[in-house]
Design a protein around this motif. Structure first.
Motif, PDB file in Angstrom:
ATOM      1  N   ASP A   1       0.822  -1.251  -0.067  1.00 55.27           N
ATOM      2  CA  ASP A   1       0.014   0.098  -0.064  1.00 55.27           C
ATOM      3  C   ASP A   1       0.943   1.267  -0.030  1.00 55.27           C
ATOM      4  OD1 ASP A   1       0.886  -0.258   2.499  1.00 55.27           O
ATOM      5  OD2 ASP A   1      -0.865   0.033   3.383  1.00 55.27           O
ATOM      6  N   TYR A   2       2.183   0.941  -0.192  1.00 54.69           N
ATOM      7  CA  TYR A   2       3.017   2.323  -0.278  1.00 54.69           C
ATOM      8  C   TYR A   2       4.319   1.752  -0.939  1.00 54.69           C
ATOM      9  CZ  TYR A   2       6.012   0.288   3.359  1.00 54.69           C
ATOM     10  OH  TYR A   2       6.862  -0.158   4.266  1.00 54.69           O
TER      11      TYR A   2
ATOM     12  N   ILE B   1       5.990  17.353 -20.839  1.00 56.21           N
ATOM     13  CA  ILE B   1       5.399  17.636 -19.511  1.00 56.21           C
ATOM     14  C   ILE B   1       6.350  18.589 -18.656  1.00 56.21           C
ATOM     15  CG2 ILE B   1       4.610  16.513 -17.230  1.00 56.21           C
ATOM     16  CD1 ILE B   1       4.360  13.956 -19.096  1.00 56.21           C
ATOM     17  N   GLY B   2       7.661  18.533 -18.602  1.00 61.60           N
ATOM     18  CA  GLY B   2       8.427  19.304 -17.877  1.00 61.60           C
ATOM     19  C   GLY B   2       8.576  18.428 -16.378  1.00 61.60           C
ATOM     20  N   MET B   3       9.657  19.150 -15.539  1.00 64.15           N
ATOM     21  CA  MET B   3      10.082  18.455 -14.412  1.00 64.15           C
ATOM     22  C   MET B   3       9.144  19.159 -13.339  1.00 64.15           C
ATOM     23  SD  MET B   3      12.007  16.118 -12.903  1.00 64.15           S
ATOM     24  CE  MET B   3      12.999  15.702 -13.922  1.00 64.15           C
ATOM     25  N   ALA B   4       9.051  20.364 -13.396  1.00 67.86           N
ATOM     26  CA  ALA B   4       8.496  20.903 -12.081  1.00 67.86           C
ATOM     27  C   ALA B   4       7.031  20.397 -11.780  1.00 67.86           C
ATOM     28  CB  ALA B   4       8.194  22.690 -12.268  1.00 67.86           C
ATOM     29  N   PRO B   5       6.058  20.095 -12.852  1.00 66.22           N
ATOM     30  CA  PRO B   5       4.749  19.647 -12.459  1.00 66.22           C
ATOM     31  C   PRO B   5       4.954  18.315 -11.900  1.00 66.22           C
ATOM     32  CG  PRO B   5       4.796  20.778 -14.522  1.00 66.22           C
ATOM     33  CD  PRO B   5       6.267  20.409 -14.275  1.00 66.22           C
ATOM     34  N   VAL B   6       5.830  17.355 -12.263  1.00 66.97           N
ATOM     35  CA  VAL B   6       5.991  16.092 -11.816  1.00 66.97           C
ATOM     36  C   VAL B   6       6.320  16.096 -10.469  1.00 66.97           C
ATOM     37  CG1 VAL B   6       7.311  13.981 -12.006  1.00 66.97           C
ATOM     38  CG2 VAL B   6       6.677  15.167 -14.120  1.00 66.97           C
ATOM     39  N   ALA B   7       7.360  17.207  -9.962  1.00 66.41           N
ATOM     40  CA  ALA B   7       7.996  17.483  -8.660  1.00 66.41           C
ATOM     41  C   ALA B   7       6.919  17.627  -7.588  1.00 66.41           C
ATOM     42  CB  ALA B   7       8.985  18.141  -8.558  1.00 66.41           C
ATOM     43  N   GLU B   8       5.921  18.492  -8.244  1.00 62.60           N
ATOM     44  CA  GLU B   8       4.843  18.916  -7.339  1.00 62.60           C
ATOM     45  C   GLU B   8       3.930  17.798  -7.010  1.00 62.60           C
ATOM     46  OE1 GLU B   8       2.972  22.210  -9.615  1.00 62.60           O
ATOM     47  OE2 GLU B   8       4.622  23.468  -8.956  1.00 62.60           O
ATOM     48  N   VAL B   9       3.582  16.943  -8.035  1.00 68.72           N
ATOM     49  CA  VAL B   9       2.624  15.677  -7.781  1.00 68.72           C
ATOM     50  C   VAL B   9       3.306  15.017  -6.660  1.00 68.72           C
ATOM     51  CG1 VAL B   9       1.586  13.778  -8.717  1.00 68.72           C
ATOM     52  CG2 VAL B   9       1.351  16.065  -9.901  1.00 68.72           C
ATOM     53  N   MET B  10       4.914  14.483  -7.001  1.00 69.59           N
ATOM     54  CA  MET B  10       5.279  13.838  -6.013  1.00 69.59           C
ATOM     55  C   MET B  10       5.168  14.127  -4.474  1.00 69.59           C
ATOM     56  SD  MET B  10       6.413  11.074  -7.709  1.00 69.59           S
ATOM     57  CE  MET B  10       6.816  10.433  -9.531  1.00 69.59           C
ATOM     58  N   GLY B  11       5.434  15.720  -4.492  1.00 71.30           N
ATOM     59  CA  GLY B  11       5.043  16.108  -3.128  1.00 71.30           C
ATOM     60  C   GLY B  11       3.731  15.826  -2.515  1.00 71.30           C
ATOM     61  N   LYS B  12       3.089  15.838  -3.378  1.00 70.12           N
ATOM     62  CA  LYS B  12       1.354  15.525  -2.685  1.00 70.12           C
ATOM     63  C   LYS B  12       1.405  13.866  -2.306  1.00 70.12           C
ATOM     64  CE  LYS B  12      -0.798  19.179  -5.787  1.00 70.12           C
ATOM     65  NZ  LYS B  12      -1.698  19.606  -6.495  1.00 70.12           N
ATOM     66  N   LEU B  13       1.972  13.011  -3.088  1.00 66.07           N
ATOM     67  CA  LEU B  13       1.844  11.969  -2.939  1.00 66.07           C
ATOM     68  C   LEU B  13       2.657  11.343  -1.846  1.00 66.07           C
ATOM     69  CD1 LEU B  13       2.355  10.382  -6.605  1.00 66.07           C
ATOM     70  CD2 LEU B  13       0.219  10.612  -5.315  1.00 66.07           C
ATOM     71  N   ILE B  14       3.729  11.911  -1.468  1.00 63.07           N
ATOM     72  CA  ILE B  14       4.384  12.075  -0.169  1.00 63.07           C
ATOM     73  C   ILE B  14       3.382  12.213   0.954  1.00 63.07           C
ATOM     74  CG2 ILE B  14       6.470  12.871   1.228  1.00 63.07           C
ATOM     75  CD1 ILE B  14       7.841  12.922  -1.551  1.00 63.07           C
ATOM     76  N   ASP B  15       2.951  13.378   0.825  1.00 61.96           N
ATOM     77  CA  ASP B  15       2.100  13.929   2.036  1.00 61.96           C
ATOM     78  C   ASP B  15       0.672  13.088   2.085  1.00 61.96           C
ATOM     79  OD1 ASP B  15       3.486  16.325   2.165  1.00 61.96           O
ATOM     80  OD2 ASP B  15       2.297  17.351   0.869  1.00 61.96           O
ATOM     81  N   GLU B  16       0.552  12.154   1.016  1.00 60.84           N
ATOM     82  CA  GLU B  16      -0.782  11.180   1.207  1.00 60.84           C
ATOM     83  C   GLU B  16      -0.091  10.119   1.845  1.00 60.84           C
ATOM     84  OE1 GLU B  16      -2.758  10.885  -2.429  1.00 60.84           O
ATOM     85  OE2 GLU B  16      -2.975  13.176  -2.665  1.00 60.84           O
ATOM     86  N   GLY B  17       1.114   9.641   1.959  1.00 67.61           N
ATOM     87  CA  GLY B  17       1.585   8.567   2.433  1.00 67.61           C
ATOM     88  C   GLY B  17       1.626   7.540   1.388  1.00 67.61           C
ATOM     89  N   LEU B  18       1.605   7.804   0.098  1.00 66.21           N
ATOM     90  CA  LEU B  18       1.427   6.657  -0.947  1.00 66.21           C
ATOM     91  C   LEU B  18       3.009   6.404  -1.097  1.00 66.21           C
ATOM     92  CD1 LEU B  18      -1.350   7.780  -3.133  1.00 66.21           C
ATOM     93  CD2 LEU B  18      -1.306   5.809  -1.450  1.00 66.21           C
ATOM     94  N   ILE B  19       3.801   7.271  -1.159  1.00 72.29           N
ATOM     95  CA  ILE B  19       5.199   7.014  -1.496  1.00 72.29           C
ATOM     96  C   ILE B  19       5.884   7.727  -0.237  1.00 72.29           C
ATOM     97  CG2 ILE B  19       5.269   6.827  -3.762  1.00 72.29           C
ATOM     98  CD1 ILE B  19       6.154   9.757  -4.249  1.00 72.29           C
ATOM     99  N   ARG B  20       7.260   7.271   0.093  1.00 72.98           N
ATOM    100  CA  ARG B  20       8.139   7.749   1.305  1.00 72.98           C
ATOM    101  C   ARG B  20       8.956   8.722   0.665  1.00 72.98           C
ATOM    102  NH1 ARG B  20      10.980   3.441   4.297  1.00 72.98           N
ATOM    103  NH2 ARG B  20      11.529   5.002   5.667  1.00 72.98           N
ATOM    104  N   ALA B  21       9.544   8.673  -0.630  1.00 78.22           N
ATOM    105  CA  ALA B  21      10.362   9.430  -1.296  1.00 78.22           C
ATOM    106  C   ALA B  21      10.270   9.504  -2.892  1.00 78.22           C
ATOM    107  CB  ALA B  21      11.907   9.165  -0.618  1.00 78.22           C
TER     108      ALA B  21
END
Length: 339
Positions: free
Chosen positions: A122-123, A136-156
């Motif tokens: 589950d993570y 797509i660019g790098m910045a938008p991907v980085a922003e989404v990854m931050g949200k997924l970290i906040d949600e606990g779906l990924i640790r890093a």
């Protein structure tokens, strides 16, 4: 295990064994793959030996099976000890999918949830952007990854096959824990900018192809044949003329392997472990014996004098047939250049 704990390394805040396991070869890239039961047993054997870092990707397996095949193998293999290991996978986002979806968060999360299902978890501990897509660019991907970290779906999260500018862009938005780039004794472009920046920022470098697709093992000769789904057919250093020209590198490794009672591949891995404290190579192999041999490189200790001799000698040798970062970047996911 006590000795191993002393050697644990950091990828950002993730603690991992000094050498991880690249699992791609059980589904793609090195010719005929073993039976699933053999692959699962090999992964479990690596864990029994002390490996706590396993690498896969959503795309591995599509050539001989289907996308997700490798994730499913890894998930099956590690499910009994999932909490004891750091599990990494990777996402590839096509321009067509992105344009059709118009919602990058939804796109990435859909990929992630599918990977989690394949991996029976589950993570994810570490989620890489497999290749940069300039549409797509790098910045938008980085922003989404931050949200997924906040949600606990990924640790890093991490990035793969990037230069310094892209890494900085990503890291400044959502701190990057690991960079997975091509790095080994004969492919050293990372040493100029990427590794110094990673050391400064506390980012781990996870070299794929750390034994140069087998060149540094000394086991590949001009008579070695690569057939079917085998990426080694396309590695310049493994072409017959370059194998002959690069023989002095193999001879150098042979000198040290003899004196250290180790294999040439182990010396190649021990060299990068000695050189940089943030490097965690992920050699890949289908052979259970070779997997354990590669992991055993963390027990090969080069003295300062031995390392200097090896490094200085290596610096004097010319490399023939560079694969190189720039060349790797030019190859899309539609061909055979994958990690």
């Amino acid at each position: 295990m006590e000795d191993l704990i002393m050697q644990m390394r950091k990828l950002g805040q993730l603690e991992v064994s000094p050498i991880g396991m690249g699992c791609m070869g059980f589904s793609h890239g090195y010719g005929k793959v073993p039976e699933a039961a053999v692959a699962i047993k090999a992964i479990q054997g690596a864990h029994d030996y002390g490996c706590t870092f396993f690498d896969t990707a959503e795309t591995y397996g599509r050539e001989q099976f289907y996308p997700g095949h490798n994730e499913q193998l890894v998930g099956q293999a590690i499910k009994s000890f999932r909490k004891e290991v750091v599990l990494a996978s990777k996402i590839h986002i096509s321009t067509e999918e992105y344009q059709a979806d118009h919602d990058l968060y939804r796109t990435i999360k859909r990929h992630l949830l599918h990977s989690l299902e394949n991996l029976q978890t589950d993570y994810l501990d570490l989620y890489y952007l497999h290749r940069y897509n300039e549409e797509i660019g790098m910045a938008p991907v980085a922003e989404v990854m931050g949200k997924l970290i906040d949600e606990g779906l990924i640790r890093a999260w991490g990035v793969s096959q990037v230069g310094l500018d892209l890494l900085k862009t990503a890291h400044e938005i959502t701190p990057v824990s690991a960079v997975q780039n091509l790095y080994n004794m004969v492919e050293r472009s990372c040493e100029s900018e990427i590794i110094p920046y990673c050391l400064q920022e506390g980012i781990g470098l996870v070299p794929f192809s750390p034994i140069a697709s087998g060149l540094l093992s000394g086991k590949i000769t001009q008579s070695t044949k690569f057939e079917g789904d085998d990426v080694r057919k396309f590695v310049p250093q493994l072409q017959a003329e370059n194998l002959a020209a690069n023989q002095p590198i193999v001879d150098l490794l042979d000198r040290f392997s003899t004196s250290k009672h180790a294999t040439k591949a182990q010396i190649a891995l021990a060299w990068m472990l000695k050189k940089y404290p943030n490097v965690v190579p992920i050699p890949g192999s289908k052979n259970p014996q070779r997997i354990i041999e590669n992991l055993g490189a963390w027990k090969v200790e080069l003295t300062d004098a031995e390392f200097k001799d090896l490094d200085d000698s290596l610096n004097q040798l010319k490399i023939y047939g560079h694969r190189g970062f720039e060349e790797s970047q030019q190859h899309s996911f539609s061909n055979n250049w994958r990690s």
